[in-house]
Write an enzyme that holds these catalytic residues in place. Sequence first.
Site, short mmCIF file in Angstrom:
data_model
loop_
_atom_site.label_atom_id
_atom_site.label_comp_id
_atom_site.label_asym_id
_atom_site.label_seq_id
_atom_site.Cartn_x
_atom_site.Cartn_y
_atom_site.Cartn_z
N HIS A 188 7.17 6.97 6.35
CA HIS A 188 6.74 8.02 6.77
C HIS A 188 5.61 6.65 8.03
O HIS A 188 5.64 5.87 7.59
CB HIS A 188 5.21 8.37 6.34
CG HIS A 188 5.05 7.86 4.97
ND1 HIS A 188 5.27 7.58 4.21
CD2 HIS A 188 3.74 7.52 4.94
CE1 HIS A 188 4.72 7.07 3.01
NE2 HIS A 188 3.51 6.71 3.05
N GLY B 13 0.71 -1.34 -0.14
CA GLY B 13 -0.04 -0.34 0.13
C GLY B 13 0.54 1.23 -0.22
O GLY B 13 0.31 2.05 -0.11
P1 5GP Z 1 1.83 5.60 1.74
O1 5GP Z 1 -0.08 4.69 0.27
O2 5GP Z 1 2.85 5.48 1.14
O3 5GP Z 1 1.31 4.65 2.72
O4 5GP Z 1 0.32 7.29 2.47
C1 5GP Z 1 0.88 8.23 1.34
C2 5GP Z 1 -0.25 8.63 2.08
O5 5GP Z 1 0.50 10.21 1.51
C3 5GP Z 1 -1.82 8.94 1.68
O6 5GP Z 1 -2.26 8.46 3.27
C4 5GP Z 1 -2.34 10.20 1.18
O7 5GP Z 1 -3.29 10.80 1.42
C5 5GP Z 1 -0.72 10.93 1.88
N1 5GP Z 1 -0.98 11.90 0.74
C6 5GP Z 1 -0.62 12.42 -0.36
N2 5GP Z 1 -0.60 13.33 -0.68
C7 5GP Z 1 -0.65 14.39 -0.29
C8 5GP Z 1 -0.39 15.51 0.16
O8 5GP Z 1 0.09 16.25 -0.88
N3 5GP Z 1 -0.37 16.29 1.24
C9 5GP Z 1 -0.24 15.69 2.14
N4 5GP Z 1 -0.67 15.85 3.47
N5 5GP Z 1 -0.61 14.07 2.23
C10 5GP Z 1 -0.45 13.31 1.00
#
Ligand code: 5GP
Length: 113
Positions: free
Chosen positions: A99, A92
């Site tokens: 992060h 995911g």
């Molecule tokens: P991953 O899917 O990589 O574990 O999490 C990435 C997270 O970044 C997702 O929950 C998504 O909603 C968040 N995200 C994506 N683009 C942005 C953005 O431009 N600003 C913020 N604050 N969060 C973002």
Amino acid sequence: MPTTLFEKIINKEIPAEILYEDDISIVIKDINPQAPTHLLIIPKKVIPKLSDANQEDQKILGHLMLVAGKMSQQLKLDDTFRLIVNNGAKAGQSVFHLHLHLLSGRALNWPPG
Ligand code: 5GP
């Protein structure tokens, strides 16, 4: 390496709701929250995913966990939250800059999906 989305946020090139920042990390609100509280705890050093971290990143990784506890106290989350690291696209991960997701404010089922 192209600049990651989170580097752009760290460099204030694109906006985000920043709740906390120090030399090592930044904490922002997720743009697409999956719980009433959904924070992203991000190291300033670009580590694409957790499994890319190495021994020299030990302090950074520990720091992120301590920041999670600090945010819980600061936001009065009643010591109730879940931390998630999506490692790799099949798990995911969509942003390849390590992060921690911190989720709180609703019932969190187990096992997770
Ligand atoms: P991953 O899917 O990589 O574990 O999490 C990435 C997270 O970044 C997702 O929950 C998504 O909603 C968040 N995200 C994506 N683009 C942005 C953005 O431009 N600003 C913020 N604050 N969060 C973002």
